[in-house]
Design a protein around this motif. Sequence first.
Motif, mmCIF file in Angstrom:
data_model
loop_
_atom_site.group_PDB
_atom_site.id
_atom_site.type_symbol
_atom_site.label_atom_id
_atom_site.label_comp_id
_atom_site.label_asym_id
_atom_site.label_seq_id
_atom_site.Cartn_x
_atom_site.Cartn_y
_atom_site.Cartn_z
ATOM 1 N N LEU A 2 0.977 -1.150 0.032
ATOM 2 C CA LEU A 2 0.189 -0.010 0.011
ATOM 3 C C LEU A 2 0.895 1.102 -0.030
ATOM 4 O O LEU A 2 1.976 1.277 0.605
ATOM 5 C CB LEU A 2 -0.885 0.061 1.269
ATOM 6 N N LEU A 3 0.431 2.193 -0.668
ATOM 7 C CA LEU A 3 0.717 3.823 -0.496
ATOM 8 C C LEU A 3 -0.229 4.436 0.109
ATOM 9 O O LEU A 3 -1.370 4.568 -0.287
ATOM 10 C CB LEU A 3 1.154 4.265 -1.997
ATOM 11 N N ILE A 4 0.151 5.135 1.145
ATOM 12 C CA ILE A 4 -0.747 6.108 1.913
ATOM 13 C C ILE A 4 -0.750 7.626 1.539
ATOM 14 O O ILE A 4 0.506 8.220 1.478
ATOM 15 C CB ILE A 4 -0.644 5.972 3.637
ATOM 16 N N ALA A 5 -1.525 8.243 1.244
ATOM 17 C CA ALA A 5 -1.279 9.532 0.858
ATOM 18 C C ALA A 5 -2.490 10.469 1.518
ATOM 19 O O ALA A 5 -3.681 10.156 1.523
ATOM 20 C CB ALA A 5 -1.625 9.684 -0.788
ATOM 21 N N ASP A 6 -1.921 11.247 2.262
ATOM 22 C CA ASP A 6 -3.021 12.008 3.226
ATOM 23 C C ASP A 6 -2.028 13.109 3.562
ATOM 24 O O ASP A 6 -0.791 13.253 3.863
ATOM 25 C CB ASP A 6 -3.578 11.289 4.306
ATOM 26 N N ASP A 7 -2.576 14.473 3.857
ATOM 27 C CA ASP A 7 -1.783 15.694 3.945
ATOM 28 C C ASP A 7 -1.911 16.162 5.741
ATOM 29 O O ASP A 7 -1.232 16.955 5.844
ATOM 30 C CB ASP A 7 -2.632 17.039 3.389
ATOM 31 N N HIS A 8 -2.041 15.001 6.242
ATOM 32 C CA HIS A 8 -1.976 15.287 8.007
ATOM 33 C C HIS A 8 -0.860 14.082 8.153
ATOM 34 O O HIS A 8 -1.407 12.941 8.231
ATOM 35 C CB HIS A 8 -3.310 14.860 8.294
ATOM 36 N N PRO A 9 0.099 14.568 8.724
ATOM 37 C CA PRO A 9 1.190 13.562 8.981
ATOM 38 C C PRO A 9 0.990 12.548 10.291
ATOM 39 O O PRO A 9 1.031 11.376 10.318
ATOM 40 C CB PRO A 9 2.567 14.344 9.527
ATOM 41 N N ILE A 10 0.215 12.878 11.055
ATOM 42 C CA ILE A 10 -0.259 12.063 12.292
ATOM 43 C C ILE A 10 -1.423 11.338 11.638
ATOM 44 O O ILE A 10 -1.012 10.071 12.309
ATOM 45 C CB ILE A 10 -0.846 13.134 13.511
ATOM 46 N N PHE A 11 -2.272 11.600 10.992
ATOM 47 C CA PHE A 11 -3.325 10.416 10.485
ATOM 48 C C PHE A 11 -2.433 9.158 9.739
ATOM 49 O O PHE A 11 -2.487 8.191 9.890
ATOM 50 C CB PHE A 11 -4.124 11.414 9.594
ATOM 51 N N ARG A 12 -1.554 9.822 8.793
ATOM 52 C CA ARG A 12 -0.696 8.982 7.855
ATOM 53 C C ARG A 12 -0.096 8.002 8.917
ATOM 54 O O ARG A 12 0.052 6.731 8.692
ATOM 55 C CB ARG A 12 0.427 9.753 6.996
ATOM 56 N N ASP A 13 0.645 8.434 10.096
ATOM 57 C CA ASP A 13 1.498 7.657 10.837
ATOM 58 C C ASP A 13 0.528 6.802 11.640
ATOM 59 O O ASP A 13 0.938 5.519 11.629
ATOM 60 C CB ASP A 13 2.144 8.575 12.043
ATOM 61 N N GLY A 14 -0.366 7.244 12.115
ATOM 62 C CA GLY A 14 -1.373 6.080 12.862
ATOM 63 C C GLY A 14 -2.189 5.204 11.873
ATOM 64 O O GLY A 14 -2.146 4.100 12.157
ATOM 65 N N LEU A 15 -2.350 5.703 10.688
ATOM 66 C CA LEU A 15 -2.793 4.546 9.492
ATOM 67 C C LEU A 15 -1.857 3.728 9.422
ATOM 68 O O LEU A 15 -2.068 2.482 9.253
ATOM 69 C CB LEU A 15 -3.420 5.344 8.466
ATOM 70 N N ARG A 16 -0.472 4.133 9.087
ATOM 71 C CA ARG A 16 0.481 3.263 8.796
ATOM 72 C C ARG A 16 0.689 2.216 10.017
ATOM 73 O O ARG A 16 0.881 0.776 9.702
ATOM 74 C CB ARG A 16 1.933 3.965 8.427
ATOM 75 N N ARG A 17 0.721 2.602 11.142
ATOM 76 C CA ARG A 17 1.003 1.755 12.220
ATOM 77 C C ARG A 17 -0.151 0.624 12.393
ATOM 78 O O ARG A 17 -0.016 -0.715 12.805
ATOM 79 C CB ARG A 17 1.068 2.499 13.587
#
Length: 70
Positions: free
Chosen positions: A10-25
Amino acid sequence: MPEPTSTIRLLIADDHPIFRDGLRRLLETEPGLKVVGEAADGDEACRIIVGIAKSHGARKVVKSKSMTSE
């Protein structure tokens, strides 16, 4: 739990770094899923898809609906 026979990359694309980090985790705890890249905007996501993600075999993109690209 048995090992998955195939891994979804998967590639995660979102402009909110905290959301990207949480989703990745969260996604990384799921068997059979592997995050191969992250992008902060649509343009970066496109560059990654063409370059890095393509070389890693990414087949899915998780993108913010409200995020745009130029």
